[in-house]
Design an enzyme around this catalytic site. Sequence first.
Site, mmCIF file in Angstrom:
data_model
loop_
_atom_site.group_PDB
_atom_site.id
_atom_site.type_symbol
_atom_site.label_atom_id
_atom_site.label_comp_id
_atom_site.label_asym_id
_atom_site.label_seq_id
_atom_site.Cartn_x
_atom_site.Cartn_y
_atom_site.Cartn_z
ATOM 1 N N HIS A 93 -1.425 2.533 -4.893
ATOM 2 C CA HIS A 93 -1.069 3.930 -5.362
ATOM 3 C C HIS A 93 0.417 4.474 -4.542
ATOM 4 O O HIS A 93 0.437 3.046 -4.268
ATOM 5 C CB HIS A 93 -2.468 4.515 -4.767
ATOM 6 C CG HIS A 93 -2.531 4.816 -3.685
ATOM 7 N ND1 HIS A 93 -2.268 5.293 -2.743
ATOM 8 C CD2 HIS A 93 -3.557 3.903 -3.031
ATOM 9 C CE1 HIS A 93 -2.124 4.805 -1.020
ATOM 10 N NE2 HIS A 93 -3.187 3.804 -1.125
ATOM 11 N N THR B 141 -7.011 3.567 -1.929
ATOM 12 C CA THR B 141 -6.522 2.407 -1.908
ATOM 13 C C THR B 141 -7.880 1.040 -2.679
ATOM 14 O O THR B 141 -7.418 0.843 -2.643
ATOM 15 C CB THR B 141 -6.979 2.281 -0.014
ATOM 16 O OG1 THR B 141 -5.649 3.231 0.796
ATOM 17 C CG2 THR B 141 -6.231 0.558 0.317
ATOM 18 N N HIS C 9 -2.346 11.151 -0.565
ATOM 19 C CA HIS C 9 -2.880 10.609 -1.867
ATOM 20 C C HIS C 9 -4.183 11.520 -2.795
ATOM 21 O O HIS C 9 -5.273 11.539 -1.860
ATOM 22 C CB HIS C 9 -2.316 9.235 -2.326
ATOM 23 C CG HIS C 9 -2.755 7.805 -1.685
ATOM 24 N ND1 HIS C 9 -4.192 7.282 -1.295
ATOM 25 C CD2 HIS C 9 -2.248 7.241 0.240
ATOM 26 C CE1 HIS C 9 -4.183 7.147 -0.415
ATOM 27 N NE2 HIS C 9 -3.417 6.573 -0.121
ATOM 28 N N HIS D 155 1.426 8.098 5.571
ATOM 29 C CA HIS D 155 0.074 9.457 5.435
ATOM 30 C C HIS D 155 0.581 9.541 6.855
ATOM 31 O O HIS D 155 0.597 11.204 7.644
ATOM 32 C CB HIS D 155 -1.408 8.364 5.852
ATOM 33 C CG HIS D 155 -1.953 8.117 5.583
ATOM 34 N ND1 HIS D 155 -2.820 9.039 4.277
ATOM 35 C CD2 HIS D 155 -2.073 6.711 4.751
ATOM 36 C CE1 HIS D 155 -3.358 8.607 3.177
ATOM 37 N NE2 HIS D 155 -3.077 7.291 3.581
ATOM 38 N N ASP E 135 1.887 2.269 3.927
ATOM 39 C CA ASP E 135 0.519 3.314 3.726
ATOM 40 C C ASP E 135 0.369 4.759 4.865
ATOM 41 O O ASP E 135 0.527 5.417 4.885
ATOM 42 C CB ASP E 135 -0.842 2.815 3.261
ATOM 43 C CG ASP E 135 -1.659 3.897 2.743
ATOM 44 O OD1 ASP E 135 -1.249 4.701 2.083
ATOM 45 O OD2 ASP E 135 -3.090 4.092 3.169
ATOM 46 N N ASP F 162 0.957 -1.051 -0.242
ATOM 47 C CA ASP F 162 -0.223 -0.065 0.533
ATOM 48 C C ASP F 162 0.908 1.319 -0.231
ATOM 49 O O ASP F 162 1.485 0.992 0.668
ATOM 50 C CB ASP F 162 -1.159 0.563 1.421
ATOM 51 C CG ASP F 162 -2.054 0.652 1.144
ATOM 52 O OD1 ASP F 162 -1.683 2.078 0.642
ATOM 53 O OD2 ASP F 162 -3.402 0.015 1.607
ATOM 54 N N ASN G 219 -12.955 6.057 -1.750
ATOM 55 C CA ASN G 219 -13.093 4.962 -0.649
ATOM 56 C C ASN G 219 -14.541 5.157 -0.158
ATOM 57 O O ASN G 219 -14.999 4.305 0.457
ATOM 58 C CB ASN G 219 -11.414 5.651 0.057
ATOM 59 C CG ASN G 219 -10.177 4.744 0.246
ATOM 60 O OD1 ASN G 219 -9.779 4.033 -0.901
ATOM 61 N ND2 ASN G 219 -9.507 5.549 0.379
ATOM 62 N N ASP H 82 -9.068 -4.291 5.880
ATOM 63 C CA ASP H 82 -10.137 -4.898 4.793
ATOM 64 C C ASP H 82 -10.661 -4.887 3.387
ATOM 65 O O ASP H 82 -10.895 -5.593 2.805
ATOM 66 C CB ASP H 82 -11.160 -4.120 6.253
ATOM 67 C CG ASP H 82 -11.869 -3.010 5.513
ATOM 68 O OD1 ASP H 82 -11.091 -2.152 5.436
ATOM 69 O OD2 ASP H 82 -13.077 -2.908 7.069
ATOM 70 N N ARG H 83 -10.658 -3.413 3.087
ATOM 71 C CA ARG H 83 -10.723 -3.167 1.314
ATOM 72 C C ARG H 83 -9.188 -3.730 0.895
ATOM 73 O O ARG H 83 -9.946 -3.714 -0.135
ATOM 74 C CB ARG H 83 -10.590 -1.571 1.301
ATOM 75 C CG ARG H 83 -9.525 -0.512 1.803
ATOM 76 C CD ARG H 83 -9.984 0.790 2.199
ATOM 77 N NE ARG H 83 -8.596 1.431 2.543
ATOM 78 C CZ ARG H 83 -8.693 1.934 3.554
ATOM 79 N NH1 ARG H 83 -9.976 2.013 4.558
ATOM 80 N NH2 ARG H 83 -8.249 3.156 3.703
#
Length: 558
Positions: free
Chosen positions: A347, A90, A491, A305, A301, A50, A111, A173-174
């Site tokens: 991404h 994501t 992003h 962030h 990720d 990620d 998202n 989860d995604r």
Amino acid sequence: MFKRVAAALLLATALAPVMPVMAQSPAPTAATPTTVPASAPKLIVAISVDQFSADLFSEYRQYYTGGLKRLTSEGAVFPRGYQSHAATETCPGHSTILTGSRPSRTGIIANTWFDLDTKREDKAVYCAEDESQPGTNSNDYVASPLHLKVPTLGGRMKIANPATRVVSVAGKDRAVIMMGGPTADQSWWLTPKGYVSYKGIATPPLVARVNEQLAARLAQPNPGFELPPQCAAKDFAVNIGAGQTVGNGRFARDAGDFKKFRASPEQDALTLVLAAGAIESMGLGKQAQTDIISIGLSATDYVGHTYGTEGTESCIQVDRLDTELGAFFDKLDKDGIDYVVVLTADHGGHDLPERHQENAMPMEARVDAALTPKALTAAIGAKTGLTGKKLIWGDGPAGDLYFDKGLTKAERAKVEAETLTLLRAHPQVQTVFTKAEIAAAPAPSGPPESWSLLQEARASFDPQRSGDLLLLLKPRVMSIPDGTKGYVATHGSPWDTDRRVPILFWRKGMRHFEQPLGVETVDILPTLAALIHLPVPKDQIDGRCLDLIAGAGDSCAQ
């Protein structure tokens, strides 16, 4: 002095005695180069790192000694891969990797999008929820693959051969849902309580053991990681305001601090432990059919962030990722599994503007808070006389904007006209597309590096879910107004910093080559499908098969 938490230590404590110690070993030596074997591999290992941008991949490439070294020196390397759509978030990104389809086909446009017709009070819809569940909202939801409109590679494999085992594990989860799909045999993602799955799924012994070890690790503080030599030049603090700094951290955390655990190399190491344990305990790759496991490594990720992409934090994270992947691949080799790997990202990412400003980019800026949906509603309400009403819905100061359904036709026309005028005059706005403009554009084709913004927007467009307007900020505008109140960087833009990702394929014995021209993440599914001789109708996907045989021969024709 900060201690380096070795891969061998975490892997030894996490699953013993369920699985053997995955000790660190020297970088693998290149096998005698041949071609991609004609026989189908027994296991597909699909890894998404990620926010692992092509820039981040290239920046540290010379320092790889572990798993990333193996992939880049022995495999097929596409350093200019593209998440080709505009909505570089994501969920959309993960939805492309194992479906062969862009978000316009997967239906995963962001998202979070808005359904203003829903009866629940919260109109936002999280990409991996079932919003019909009573008492839920987009932050407190029941996870579901409901919104994914197309099958994943694992789903297609199961249709062709029901004996196929499909496993998906990740930090989010995604990532699990969009890569594993609705028919996965096992789907596990990380929460503060450990790895969980869909409601009602019993926790198997392997996952219970990993969760026990997570609890044990969290109960102990982590003094941090040593600084690798390649990270020394990045070791300086960057002031982001309000007395807060980032840039020179080592991932030290107090006992019980799950948030810092999640935004550190410790998270990916544990996810790889679970993946390795699942492969061994389920015997993946050990039967007649080909199995598949997708692995979402989410720490890069969270690090990007929380700290940005150019400090010691990101540098340490990439170094540890390389080491942990090396240990993971060594374990598969030791077990004698015939496997193929693809590694990519959902991404890219952009560093925080405050560090860019210090490093030769004084034009970098944070977005004007006047572009947030709340501020736009107030400004447009004042111009149209429609004060006291909710006029504009959206998830932030960029992306899809929705006009309230309670407006009359005349009111809506006034609101749209004033909104377009305001946005197009703003110095930080690159362009604004209307829903009609995007819908009228043909589906994009050709090299992804040459697409227009309208083509990128079309690749992310779903007529039922997309907004009435699409707001795209100019390059070098960070879409977080204030870095002191949460994340410092993000992003989601249509620019190459966020679109470009590496795409790496590896199988034992294949001949290494590098192709610097642009390809898409939607090309991954047809490429893997060709290796396992799985027919996929071309009209059902957006990607194309990539030939993994260097020189003469074509893996797409096998």
